[in-house]
Design a protein around this motif. Sequence first.
Motif, PDB file in Angstrom:
ATOM      1  N   ASP A 213      29.131  43.333  46.979  1.00  8.45           N
ATOM      2  CA  ASP A 213      30.465  42.776  47.244  1.00  8.45           C
ATOM      3  C   ASP A 213      30.842  43.070  48.708  1.00  8.45           C
ATOM      4  O   ASP A 213      30.204  43.905  49.363  1.00  8.45           O
ATOM      5  N   LYS A 215      34.214  44.106  50.715  1.00 12.85           N
ATOM      6  CA  LYS A 215      35.634  44.445  50.523  1.00 12.85           C
ATOM      7  C   LYS A 215      36.487  44.137  51.744  1.00 12.85           C
ATOM      8  O   LYS A 215      37.657  43.804  51.615  1.00 12.85           O
ATOM      9  N   GLY A 227      40.577  42.492  47.707  1.00 12.75           N
ATOM     10  CA  GLY A 227      40.013  42.537  46.356  1.00 12.75           C
ATOM     11  C   GLY A 227      38.519  42.244  46.359  1.00 12.75           C
ATOM     12  O   GLY A 227      37.835  42.495  45.375  1.00 12.75           O
ATOM     13  N   TYR A 273      31.010  48.723  34.843  1.00  8.21           N
ATOM     14  CA  TYR A 273      30.682  48.200  36.185  1.00  8.21           C
ATOM     15  C   TYR A 273      30.611  49.404  37.113  1.00  8.21           C
ATOM     16  O   TYR A 273      31.632  49.984  37.468  1.00  8.21           O
ATOM     17  N   ASN A 289      34.259  50.722  36.916  1.00 11.17           N
ATOM     18  CA  ASN A 289      35.298  49.830  36.450  1.00 11.17           C
ATOM     19  C   ASN A 289      34.971  49.443  35.012  1.00 11.17           C
ATOM     20  O   ASN A 289      33.795  49.459  34.619  1.00 11.17           O
ATOM     21  N   ARG A 291      35.277  46.579  33.334  1.00  8.72           N
ATOM     22  CA  ARG A 291      35.389  45.107  33.213  1.00  8.72           C
ATOM     23  C   ARG A 291      34.398  44.471  34.165  1.00  8.72           C
ATOM     24  O   ARG A 291      33.740  45.185  34.935  1.00  8.72           O
ATOM     25  N   GLY A 293      33.327  42.578  37.522  1.00  7.06           N
ATOM     26  CA  GLY A 293      33.870  42.596  38.884  1.00  7.06           C
ATOM     27  C   GLY A 293      34.339  41.210  39.301  1.00  7.06           C
ATOM     28  O   GLY A 293      33.883  40.198  38.783  1.00  7.06           O
ATOM     29  N   PRO A 295      34.592  39.575  43.008  1.00  8.52           N
ATOM     30  CA  PRO A 295      33.864  38.335  42.726  1.00  8.52           C
ATOM     31  C   PRO A 295      32.541  38.459  41.966  1.00  8.52           C
ATOM     32  O   PRO A 295      31.931  37.421  41.660  1.00  8.52           O
ATOM     33  N   GLU A 296      32.054  39.659  41.646  1.00  9.50           N
ATOM     34  CA  GLU A 296      30.693  39.763  41.099  1.00  9.50           C
ATOM     35  C   GLU A 296      30.484  38.939  39.830  1.00  9.50           C
ATOM     36  O   GLU A 296      29.349  38.545  39.521  1.00  9.50           O
TER      37      GLU A 296
HETATM   38  N1  GLY Z   1      34.596  43.787  43.262  1.00  7.86           N
HETATM   39  C1  GLY Z   1      35.707  44.632  43.200  1.00  7.86           C
HETATM   40  C2  GLY Z   1      36.348  44.723  41.883  1.00  7.86           C
HETATM   41  O1  GLY Z   1      36.143  43.903  41.025  1.00  7.86           O
HETATM   42  O2  GLY Z   1      37.105  45.673  41.666  1.00  7.86           O
END
Ligand code: GLY
Length: 434
Positions: A213, A215, A227, A273, A289, A291, A293, A295-296
């Motif tokens: 990603d 940032k 984001g 994540y 995380n 959930r 991501g 934009p992933e």
């Molecule tokens: N790629 C950053 C996020 O989803 O928090």
Amino acid sequence: MKILLVGNGAREHIMAEKLAQSPKCEELLVFASSMNPGIETLSRIYHVGDLNDAKAVRAFAEQNKPDFAVIGPEAPIAAGVVDELEEAGIPCASPTRKLGQLESSKSFTRALLEKYHVPGNPYFRIFKSENGLAEYAQSLGQFVVKADGLHGGKGVLVQGDHFETVEEGVEAAKKFIESDGSVVIEEKFVGQEFSLMSFVDGESVVDMPPIQDHKRAFVGDKGPNTGGMGSYNYPLNLPFLTKQDLKDAHEITVRTAAALQQELGRPYKGVMYGGFIAVKNGVRLIEYNARLGDPEAMNALSLLETDFVDVCKAIIDCTLDRLNIRFSDQATVCKYVVPEGYPTNPRKGDKIEIGELPGGVKFYLASVDQRTDGLYMLGSRAVAFVGMADTIEEAETLAQKGVESVSGPIFYREDIGTAELIQARVYMMKKLRG
Ligand code: GLY
């Protein structure tokens, strides 16, 4: 099946597309915080409400009776939406509030890894007051100030990037103590960051392809944090990672999932994540995380060949081990167009137009409003363009054509997925690892 999706960004747009594409999805129900025209056309019922009002989401679900639900963003997970839905008898392919602490409490996750001897933690300490904070920060050399709670991507401040002196770091830490009650001070890592997202059913952990990603707002990783301005994957592996790096990251996630079950007495279900960093001598965990991501998700779900409904069901039924989850071995590049001034002082309410797109380019709507005369930006990331092809060069060219097709007061990062940027990262890792 009737499926409930909670959320309304570009991540949820591609989730909606993948769910609606499945022959098993009879009806897609959406609980959203605003109108996303891309998602709305895929759904049978599109309800606008407060995503973080768990009781309101439950009431919507009880009325419409989905077979299962999946949550896009982190805030509804932290607000207990899954807990309410499960109480109403609706299974979820997302974690409960307590399990979601993996993301919503940075101190919880650091302490969990330490308690269960999971590798990947930095040196860290959790502070509830400023007593001893400056001394500890100084002892780390360069350090990171991490807000304990959710701050929409703005809760991590890195010395050298976001602040310079110990005093500035301490001031920022004090603000996070005021807002969250505690702050994590940890060692700064040097290396290349990557996202390894995994589907988890409580027993099995199935990794998606590794993705990187971006940032920072501007070309060359300059400017404020956002984001996420875009992301790419490479066929099979990112070129600055070894197979061992991926194995190490996978092992951290497997052991963290087991630790969560032991600590909380319930299996983790959903996406874990891992925001990892490849360093001189291995892999470290920056954060988890709970959930997909953004934009992933645009990269990973574009590559996912297995029916996404089957994946969600296997997460719920704890049968991931019986599902052959396949990803295409192509490259993807995702680039966001955002309004001028984003993220600090974004223009709002400007009209944009998306022009002709070549085959191989798709787009997903985020912070936009559909009016009778067209699309208007609302102030955050507006539209994500995804190029997918056999090579990263082709995928980047496609994504670039996508962002260039947009007219209006926008900008994007033209360097994401380019050979120059990727080579610089490969070179950096080679230098670091010798
Ligand atoms: N790629 C950053 C996020 O989803 O928090």
